[in-house]
Scaffold this active site. Structure first.
Site, PDB file in Angstrom:
ATOM      1  N   SER A  21       0.857  -1.185   0.000  1.00 36.13           N
ATOM      2  CA  SER A  21       0.000   0.000   0.000  1.00 36.13           C
ATOM      3  C   SER A  21       0.890   1.230   0.000  1.00 36.13           C
ATOM      4  O   SER A  21       2.106   1.133   0.134  1.00 36.13           O
ATOM      5  CB  SER A  21      -0.899   0.000   1.237  1.00 36.13           C
ATOM      6  OG  SER A  21      -0.113   0.284   2.373  1.00 36.13           O
ATOM      7  N   LYS A  22       0.257   2.366  -0.121  1.00 39.50           N
ATOM      8  CA  LYS A  22       0.948   3.668  -0.137  1.00 39.50           C
ATOM      9  C   LYS A  22       1.970   3.785   0.997  1.00 39.50           C
ATOM     10  O   LYS A  22       2.996   4.431   0.867  1.00 39.50           O
ATOM     11  CB  LYS A  22      -0.075   4.803   0.008  1.00 39.50           C
ATOM     12  CG  LYS A  22      -0.802   5.102  -1.284  1.00 39.50           C
ATOM     13  CD  LYS A  22      -0.061   6.175  -2.080  1.00 39.50           C
ATOM     14  CE  LYS A  22      -0.511   6.205  -3.519  1.00 39.50           C
ATOM     15  NZ  LYS A  22       0.556   6.098  -4.484  1.00 39.50           N
TER      16      LYS A  22
END
Ligand code: GLU
Length: 486
Positions: free
Chosen positions: A254-255
């Site tokens: 994820s980010k």
């Protein structure tokens, strides 16, 4: 394999092309190419609120950047189009009408509140939370009356009881569910749009998909989709659910772990071939897994689903960067120049009067030095912008040489009459000059490097001089005389 392989990548245009999506696309593409099959791109844009045309564009651009070409899909067409779900409404309607006629679907008028109360009640009674089928038995007359009064409804699939839904997953092995745990699946929403699961199955059947290769986050959808295949009396494709891509902490990428969209890697200066090679190894390995650098053709030849791992694959930026550097090292100077050109073009002053041969030579000097293309911006800008300032430590070191300015002036004289301005002769000239002057070779090299680049570290000085050429070299050294410690 009996029927020709047909696979698809089916992104929803609700964001840029994600690393995970790109890897799914890549595995489908490699599988198709390995089997001489067809790779289809289908845009799943039925979520009107979140889908954006710009994202479709970004996904297409991302796939093209990676060199993944599709045989059917947007911009190339094909016999099973349209390839945008929003343009396939007629096909969904036909499928719905047939299933309704066959009594496989029913109208459900339950409101959101009714469903919520049902859920709460089931939760209290600690029974499985699912639609209880209360609208299943509504008579035709009642259904028609309620539709006529404008009551909202969805269409649900009659889910069989006590059936087992199982399949031999090509990467996960045998997976089995019982239909009792499955809801009476909503097939058409109250706004008349097909649901995700329904549209996918209608499309996969219509597009004659033979293998559904997608992320394992879709495993829970597969039994629902299998029930739809059964209802539609359509042959089942084979399924292969590929492992998720994880960060180093083994949580889903994820980010939080860094860049997640492909375009960000392009912007960071990764080479598309290297990036594709790295992605291919996320959850797959060839039989000889010591070989990591694999060309497009080698990937086509070796990619099989039985070598896809069933465990999550860790995305490792260091490894990707290493691989990128390995690709760069193997490029010819001309190829490297072609790849670097868009980056070099961002440097003010580029191309600075250098011809392609000189630029290729310059690119070649960085083959072992840059790991990602963006590094060239700060490593080689001085080729195009003559240094106006000189590294302070470099100047200090020059001051310690003693009589640096006079020494440099003499060298400039000597260089004016140099014969061939290429590495070998230049090195010979500087060596004999230093010896004749009773100076250290390294000191003379330091002065020249600082004068030409403003820096204390560059690729080999004589190669640099050869790239700059006689005129530029003499002009730069001449101007450095005023800043050079005396
Ligand atoms: N559109 C779905 C997604 O973006 C993929 C559907 C599928 O591969 O079955 O995740």
């Amino acid at each position: 394999m009996s029927s020709p392989v047909r696979v698809r990548f089916a992104p929803s245009p609700t964001g840029n092309l994600h690393v995970g999506g790109a890897r799914t696309a890549l595995f489908n593409w490699l599988f198709a190419r390995h089997h001489g099959g067809v790779f289809i791109l289908r845009i799943e844009d039925t979520d009107l609120e979140r889908s954006q045309e710009a994202y479709t564009r970004a996904i297409l651009d991302g796939l093209r950047w990676l060199g993944l070409d599709w045989d059917e899909g947007p911009e190339v067409g094909g016999p099973h189009g349209p390839y945008f779900q929003t343009q396939r409404e007629g096909l969904y309607r036909e499928a719905v009408e047939r299933l309704l006629r066959e009594g496989k679907l029913y109208h459900c008028f339950c409101t959101a509140e009714t469903l919520e109360t049902m859920r709460q009640d089931q939760a209290e009674r600690k029974v499985a939370i699912k639609y209880d089928g209360r609208c299943r038995a509504l008579g035709r007359a009642e259904v028609e009356r309620r539709i006529a009064t404008g009551e909202k409804f969805v269409l649900r699939l009659r889910c069989p009881e006590g059936e087992s839904v199982e399949w031999e997953d090509l990467t996960k092995g045998r997976l089995s569910f019982t239909s009792d745990l499955l809801d009476d699946l909503v097939v058409v929403k109250s706004d008349g749009m097909p649901t995700y699961n329904f549209a996918v199955v209608v499309d996969d059947v219509g597009m004659k998909i033979t293998h559904v290769i997608r992320g394992e986050d879709h495993i829970s959808n597969t039994p629902k989709q299998i029930l739809l295949y059964r209802a539609m009396e359509a042959p089942l494709p084979r399924f292969a659910h590929i492992p998720m891509i994880l960060g180093k902490d083994r949580a889903r990428l994820s980010k939080r772990h860094g860049a997640t969209s492909v375009i960000e890697y392009e912007k960071m200066g990764f080479d598309p071939e290297a990036f594709r090679n790295y992605l291919a190894l996320l959850g797959w390995a060839p039989e000889d897994h010591t070989q990591e650098l694999l060309s497009r053709e080698e990937l086509f030849a070796r990619f099989t689903l039985d070598r896809v791992s069933s465990h999550g694959a860790i995305f490792d930026l260091d490894k990707l960067t290493w691989m990128n550097a390995e690709y760069i090292k193997r490029f010819s100077p001309a190829t490297l120049l072609a790849r670097l050109r868009p980056w070099l073009a961002q440097i003010p002053g580029f191309p600075g009067g250098f011809d392609d041969a000189a630029l290729a030579k310059m690119a070649g000097l960085y083959r072992e030095r840059v790991k990602t293309y963006n590094e060239i911006l700060t490593m080689a800008d001085w080729f195009f912008i003559e240094p106006a300032t000189f590294d302070a430590k470099g100047l200090e070191k020059a001051a310690k040489i003693g009589g640096a300015r006079a020494l440099l002036a003499k060298l400039i004289d000597r260089l004016q009459t140099a014969g061939e301005f290429t590495e070998g002769p230049l090195e010979g000239l500087v060596r004999s000059f230093a010896e004749a002057e009773g100076r250290k070779f390294g000191d003379v090299v330091h002065l020249c490097r600082l004068g030409l680049s403003g820096r204390t570290a560059t690729p080999g000085l004589f190669e640099v001089m050869a790239v700059l050429g006689r005129e530029r070299t003499l002009a730069r050294l001449g101007r450095f005389l005023t800043s050079c410690p005396a």
